[in-house]
Design a protein around this motif. Structure first.
Motif, mmCIF file in Angstrom:
data_model
loop_
_atom_site.group_PDB
_atom_site.id
_atom_site.type_symbol
_atom_site.label_atom_id
_atom_site.label_comp_id
_atom_site.label_asym_id
_atom_site.label_seq_id
_atom_site.Cartn_x
_atom_site.Cartn_y
_atom_site.Cartn_z
ATOM 1 N N MET A 461 14.430 3.867 14.189
ATOM 2 C CA MET A 461 13.368 3.756 15.193
ATOM 3 C C MET A 461 13.049 2.285 15.451
ATOM 4 S SD MET A 461 10.074 4.759 12.815
ATOM 5 C CE MET A 461 10.841 6.257 12.201
ATOM 6 N N THR A 462 12.391 2.044 16.561
ATOM 7 C CA THR A 462 11.949 0.696 16.872
ATOM 8 C C THR A 462 10.498 0.528 16.454
ATOM 9 O OG1 THR A 462 13.457 0.479 18.747
ATOM 10 C CG2 THR A 462 11.536 -0.973 18.721
ATOM 11 N N LEU A 463 10.239 -0.502 15.655
ATOM 12 C CA LEU A 463 8.879 -0.904 15.295
ATOM 13 C C LEU A 463 8.649 -2.314 15.792
ATOM 14 C CD1 LEU A 463 8.543 0.251 11.550
ATOM 15 C CD2 LEU A 463 7.790 1.477 13.580
ATOM 16 N N THR A 464 7.446 -2.581 16.253
ATOM 17 C CA THR A 464 7.093 -3.971 16.566
ATOM 18 C C THR A 464 6.878 -4.721 15.258
ATOM 19 O OG1 THR A 464 4.714 -3.554 16.586
ATOM 20 C CG2 THR A 464 5.925 -3.202 18.664
ATOM 21 N N GLY A 465 6.847 -6.036 15.361
ATOM 22 C CA GLY A 465 6.563 -6.830 14.173
ATOM 23 C C GLY A 465 5.227 -6.463 13.565
ATOM 24 N N GLU A 466 4.236 -6.225 14.418
ATOM 25 C CA GLU A 466 2.915 -5.851 13.926
ATOM 26 C C GLU A 466 2.969 -4.513 13.201
ATOM 27 O OE1 GLU A 466 -0.647 -6.288 12.685
ATOM 28 O OE2 GLU A 466 0.230 -7.838 13.983
ATOM 29 N N GLN A 467 3.725 -3.555 13.734
ATOM 30 C CA GLN A 467 3.853 -2.259 13.069
ATOM 31 C C GLN A 467 4.588 -2.391 11.733
ATOM 32 O OE1 GLN A 467 5.750 -0.239 16.358
ATOM 33 N NE2 GLN A 467 3.927 1.024 16.746
ATOM 34 N N LEU A 468 5.598 -3.236 11.677
ATOM 35 C CA LEU A 468 6.311 -3.457 10.424
ATOM 36 C C LEU A 468 5.367 -4.046 9.377
ATOM 37 C CD1 LEU A 468 8.858 -3.450 8.706
ATOM 38 C CD2 LEU A 468 9.502 -5.641 9.760
ATOM 39 N N LEU A 469 4.545 -4.999 9.776
ATOM 40 C CA LEU A 469 3.561 -5.569 8.847
ATOM 41 C C LEU A 469 2.563 -4.504 8.403
ATOM 42 C CD1 LEU A 469 2.854 -9.004 10.590
ATOM 43 C CD2 LEU A 469 4.226 -8.604 8.536
ATOM 44 N N THR A 470 2.182 -3.624 9.315
ATOM 45 C CA THR A 470 1.246 -2.553 8.958
ATOM 46 C C THR A 470 1.867 -1.611 7.938
ATOM 47 O OG1 THR A 470 0.176 -2.660 11.127
ATOM 48 C CG2 THR A 470 -0.132 -0.641 9.860
ATOM 49 N N VAL A 471 3.149 -1.279 8.131
ATOM 50 C CA VAL A 471 3.847 -0.446 7.149
ATOM 51 C C VAL A 471 3.808 -1.093 5.767
ATOM 52 C CG1 VAL A 471 6.133 0.326 6.411
ATOM 53 C CG2 VAL A 471 5.366 0.777 8.737
ATOM 54 N N LEU A 472 4.076 -2.374 5.703
ATOM 55 C CA LEU A 472 4.073 -3.070 4.411
ATOM 56 C C LEU A 472 2.671 -3.102 3.815
ATOM 57 C CD1 LEU A 472 6.549 -6.010 5.166
ATOM 58 C CD2 LEU A 472 7.029 -3.791 4.102
ATOM 59 N N ARG A 473 1.662 -3.184 4.653
ATOM 60 C CA ARG A 473 0.282 -3.135 4.146
ATOM 61 C C ARG A 473 -0.073 -1.732 3.658
ATOM 62 N NH1 ARG A 473 -0.748 -6.508 8.958
ATOM 63 N NH2 ARG A 473 -1.060 -8.674 8.260
ATOM 64 N N GLU A 474 0.505 -0.704 4.283
ATOM 65 C CA GLU A 474 0.220 0.669 3.855
ATOM 66 C C GLU A 474 0.715 0.942 2.437
ATOM 67 O OE1 GLU A 474 0.152 2.792 8.291
ATOM 68 O OE2 GLU A 474 1.993 2.812 7.084
ATOM 69 N N GLN A 475 1.605 0.099 1.948
ATOM 70 C CA GLN A 475 1.996 0.201 0.544
ATOM 71 C C GLN A 475 0.818 -0.074 -0.388
ATOM 72 O OE1 GLN A 475 6.449 -1.504 0.215
ATOM 73 N NE2 GLN A 475 5.014 -2.997 1.050
ATOM 74 N N LEU A 476 -0.182 -0.778 0.134
ATOM 75 C CA LEU A 476 -1.259 -1.329 -0.687
ATOM 76 C C LEU A 476 -2.632 -0.855 -0.251
ATOM 77 C CD1 LEU A 476 0.230 -4.887 -0.252
ATOM 78 C CD2 LEU A 476 0.300 -3.636 -2.417
ATOM 79 N N THR A 477 -2.675 0.034 0.730
ATOM 80 C CA THR A 477 -3.960 0.471 1.278
ATOM 81 C C THR A 477 -3.972 1.997 1.403
ATOM 82 O OG1 THR A 477 -3.119 0.203 3.543
ATOM 83 C CG2 THR A 477 -4.314 -1.665 2.580
ATOM 84 N N GLY A 478 -5.089 2.522 1.881
ATOM 85 C CA GLY A 478 -5.191 3.965 2.087
ATOM 86 C C GLY A 478 -4.975 4.728 0.800
ATOM 87 N N GLU A 479 -4.184 5.772 0.861
ATOM 88 C CA GLU A 479 -3.950 6.566 -0.348
ATOM 89 C C GLU A 479 -3.125 5.810 -1.383
ATOM 90 O OE1 GLU A 479 -0.306 9.483 -0.255
ATOM 91 O OE2 GLU A 479 -1.533 9.855 1.525
ATOM 92 N N ASN A 480 -2.532 4.682 -1.009
ATOM 93 C CA ASN A 480 -1.730 3.889 -1.948
ATOM 94 C C ASN A 480 -2.483 2.681 -2.507
ATOM 95 O OD1 ASN A 480 0.564 5.553 -1.539
ATOM 96 N ND2 ASN A 480 1.012 4.453 0.361
ATOM 97 N N GLU A 481 -3.761 2.533 -2.164
ATOM 98 C CA GLU A 481 -4.475 1.325 -2.571
ATOM 99 C C GLU A 481 -4.657 1.220 -4.080
ATOM 100 O OE1 GLU A 481 -8.311 -1.445 -1.476
ATOM 101 O OE2 GLU A 481 -7.924 0.393 -0.349
ATOM 102 N N SER A 482 -5.090 2.310 -4.717
ATOM 103 C CA SER A 482 -5.362 2.224 -6.163
ATOM 104 C C SER A 482 -4.084 2.208 -6.982
ATOM 105 C CB SER A 482 -6.244 3.398 -6.592
ATOM 106 O OG SER A 482 -5.615 4.627 -6.298
ATOM 107 N N ALA A 483 -3.014 2.770 -6.450
ATOM 108 C CA ALA A 483 -1.715 2.765 -7.132
ATOM 109 C C ALA A 483 -0.657 2.397 -6.093
ATOM 110 C CB ALA A 483 -1.413 4.128 -7.741
#
Length: 587
Positions: A461-483
C-alpha cells in the motif's frame, strides 16, 4: 506456588482454639490444638479435587526449538514441551486421584506448526482428547480461520476446501469449547456453550465458565470475524455465575483467555510478595478482582508465561489466578477441596506450575498418535528449502529487532517488488518461532512454516511520510503504550527511539530514513504488510488508511520460502542479518 492452606488465624479463631487430648497407644496423653485433632474428621467431610490446567498450546505436538521453547526453572533455562512428554507428566500428576480433570484456557489450536496445521488442527484435537481434556475456553486463535471453521472443529465434518484428513472421519471435539462472551452480531446467544457442569463420582458439581478477552478482535484478522462480537467479560461472568448458582452449582471455575500486561512479570518472582497479586499487571488482574465472589478459581491464558497469583475477590477472600507456559512447556497443578455443600474450601487451594522437560520419557500412546500424523505429513514437511549458518532467533528473542524478523521482512519486500515495495513491516506476533541451526544448517519447509503458520496474504500500500511516522508512533501509543510493540522492519527502514521519553515522543522523527533518505511528511512510500496488519491489527489502525493496495497473491510463508531458496545454498548458507535498524537511546 500459591497455598492458602495456612492462612493467618483470625482473632475469633484464636479464641475458639482449645486443647484436645488424645490417648496414644502407650497410654500417654498427647495434647494438641483442637483444630489439629479435628483435621482427620474435617478431611472426611471434604472432597479433594485436582485440575490440570493448560493454555496456549498452539498445536505444538512437538517441543518448540530454540529459545522460544525454553522456560526458566529454578533459575536455569530448560528446553521444554512436547505432547508425549506432557502426557507422561500429566498421567503421573493424576495418578490415584479420583477427582482429577484437565482444563484449558484457549489458543489450544491456531498458529500451529505444519504437523497440525496441514490437517487444520485435527491432530491437536485428537491429542487433547487422548490427554483427557475436560473442557477449554476459546482463545483468539481459535478464530484464525473464522467462526464457521471453529464450529466445524467443535461439531465435526470435513474441511470445506481441503476435504477430509487421512484416517477416520473427523467427528468434532469430544470436549466442550466454551465461549460465553462471543456472539453473532446483534445476538445475545453465545456462539458456543457459555459453561459446562461436571459431576464428580460423589455427586458434587463444578461449573466451568469459559471466555476470551473482549479485545480479541485486535489479535484476529478482522476479515475472519465480520459477523462475530466479543463482549465485556465481567457482566458475562456475573450472568452465568448466577445461572450456575440457580442450578445449585456452588463450585465455579473461570477459564479465561486473558493474560498479564507484560509477559513474565508475575512469574519472575513471588507474585504476592507485596500483597495479593502485587506483581500481576493488566486486564486479567482487574477482571479477577471484579468477577463475582462465587467464582472460586481463575485459570488464564494469552500472555504465554506462567504465574501463580492471588487476588482479593469482592467478598474480601483470596482467589487463585494462574497461567501455565505456552506451547505445552508447563502445566498448572491446582488442588482444592469441596465441603459437604459443594463449596470450594478457599484455604485448601494450592497451585504449582510444573515444567515439562523435553527429556521426560514419552508416553507411548501419545507418541503413536503424533508419529501417525508425522508420517502423513512428512513428504511436505521434510522438503529442504534453504540453509542457514547460525540460529535466527525470532519469537524467542528478547530483542525488539530480531534476526528472524529482519529476514522475514526483507523477504516480504523482495516478494512484492512487483508492486513497488520500498519496505516491509511485520507484527512480532506474526513470527511464531525461531529458525534454529541443525542438521548442518538445513531448513525444511516445516521449519519455515513454524515461523509463519498463518499463511497471511501480503498487501502493498501507499503511505505518506506522515502516515509512516504515525505507524511508528503507534508502536508506542494507544494499546501499545504501556508495553511497546515494535514492528519488525526491512533493511530499507531505520530510526531511533528514546525510551526515556513517553508516548509517541519516544520516536525521534528526524532520524527516520528510508534507503538512507530522511522521511518527509508529504513524500509517499510503498509499504508491504500481512493481511492482519493491513486490517489494523495489534493497534495499528493507520494501515487501514493505506491507498493503492495491491497484492494478496503471495503469502508471508511463500515469501520466506522463496527468499531462502534464492539467498542460500549448502555451500553458501544464509547469515543472520546484522542488527541496527532500530537504535535505542535513553535506556
Amino acid at each position: 506456588m500459591i497455598n492458602f492452606s495456612h492462612p493467618l488465624p483470625r482473632p475469633s479463631a484464636l479464641r475458639r482454639t482449645a486443647t484436645a487430648c488424645v490417648t496414644a497407644a502407650l497410654g500417654l496423653a498427647l495434647c494438641v490444638p483442637a483444630a489439629t485433632a479435628a483435621a482427620p474428621a474435617e478431611a472426611q467431610r471434604t472432597t479433594p479435587v485436582q485440575l490440570i490446567a493448560l493454555n496456549d498450546l498452539h498445536g505444538n505436538l512437538d517441543p518448540v526449538d530454540g529459545a522460544a521453547g525454553r522456560v526458566v526453572h529454578r533459575g536455569d533455562p530448560v528446553q521444554a514441551g512436547g505432547m508425549p512428554q506432557l502426557a507422561t507428566l500429566v498421567e503421573r500428576a493424576r495418578a490415584d486421584r479420583a477427582n482429577s480433570m484437565v482444563v484449558a484456557a484457549g489458543d489450544m489450536i491456531g498458529g500451529s506448526p505444519l504437523l497440525s496445521a496441514l490437517f487444520h488442527d485435527e491432530p491437536t484435537v485428537h491429542a487433547l482428547e487422548q490427554l483427557g481434556l475436560t473442557t477449554s475456553s476459546v482463545g483468539n486463535h481459535e478464530f484464525d480461520e473464522g467462526a464457521a471453521e471453529l464450529e466445524r472443529m467443535v461439531n465435526g465434518g470435513c474441511h470445506p476446501e481441503d476435504g477430509c484428513a487421512p484416517g477416520d472421519p473427523y467427528t468434532g471435539a469430544d470436549f466442550p469449547y466454551l465461549a460465553a462472551n462471543v456472539t453473532r452480531k446483534g445476538s445475545t446467544t453465545p456462539l458456543l456453550r457459555p459453561y459446562t457442569i461436571k459431576t464428580l463420582p460423589g455427586g458434587q458439581r463444578i461449573g466451568f465458565i469459559g471466555l476470551v478477552t473482549k479485545n480479541a478482535p485486535e489479535a484476529i484478522n478482522k476479515a475472519q470475524i465480520p459477523d462475530v462480537e466479543f463482549h465485556d467479560e465481567v457482566p458475562v461472568i456475573e450472568r452465568y455465575s448466577r445461572e450456575l448458582r440457580r442450578k445449585g452449582v456452588r463450585a465455579q471455575v473461570l477459564l479465561i483467555h486473558e493474560g498479564e500486561e507484560v509477559n513474565g512479570v508475575a512469574g519472575s518472582a513471588d507474585c504476592d510478595a507485596d500483597g495479593p497479586g502485587s506483581a500481576l499487571r493488566g486486564r486479567i488482574k482487574t477482571i479477577a478482582e471484579k468477577a463475582p465472589a462465587q467464582v472460586d478459581l481463575i485459570v488464564s491464558g494469552h500472555s504465554h508465561d506462567s504465574f501463580e497469583c492471588t487476588v482479593t475477590d469482592p467478598a474480601g477472600l483470596p482467589r487463585s489466578v494462574t497461567q501455565a507456559d505456552s506451547f505445552g512447556r508447563s502445566f498448572t497443578d491446582l488442588r482444592f477441596s469441596l465441603d459437604r455443600r459443594g463449596e470450594v474450601v478457599r484455604r485448601s487451594v494450592s497451585a504449582t506450575n510444573q515444567v515439562v522437560p523435553v527429556t521426560t520419557p514419552k508416553q507411548p500412546a501419545m507418541t503413536k498418535l503424533v508419529e501417525t500424523w508425522r508420517e502423513r505429513s512428512q513428504d511436505v514437511a521434510n522438503r529442504v528449502v534453504g540453509y542457514i549458518s547460525d540460529d535466527l532467533p525470532g519469537r524467542g528473542s528478547p530483542l525488539e529487532e530480531t534476526p528472524l524478523g529482519s529476514m522475514l521482512t526483507d523477504a516480504q519486500t523482495e516478494a512484492t517488488t512487483g508492486y513497488g515495495a520500498d519496505l516491509a513491516l511485520l507484527n512480532p506476533g506474526g513470527m511464531r518461532a525461531d529458525l534454529v541451526y541443525k542438521d548442518g544448517g538445513k531448513v525444511t519447509f516445516a521449519d519455515v512454516y513454524r515461523t509463519q503458520p498463518f499463511e497471511g496474504p501480503l498487501w502493498t500500500m501507499t503511505l505518506t511520510g506522515e502516515q509512516l511516522l504515525t505507524v511508528l508512533r503507534e508502536q508506542l501509543t494507544g494499546e501499545n503504550e504501556s508495553a511497546p510493540r515494535f514492528l519488525q522492519l526491512s533493511s530499507a527502514l531505520a530510526y531511533s527511539v528514546d525510551m526515556s521519553r513517553t508516548g509517541g515522543d519516544r520516536l525521534l522523527a528526524d532520524t527516520v530514513t528510508v534507503n538512507g533518505v530522511p522521511v518527509t511528511p508529504d513524500a509517499t512510500y510503498r509499504v508491504t504488510v500481512n493481511d492482519f496488519l493491513a486490517n489494523g491489527g495489534n493497534g495499528f489502525p493507520t494501515f487501514t488508511q493505506g491507498t493503492d493496495r495491491e497484492g494478496g497473491d503471495v503469502t508471508d510463508l511463500d515469501a520466506a520460502v522463496e527468499y531462502l531458496q534464492n539467498h542460500s545454498s549448502e555451500t553458501d548458507p544464509f547469515d543472520p542479518p546484522a542488527p541496527g535498524r532500530i537504535t535505542f537511546v535513553g535506556r
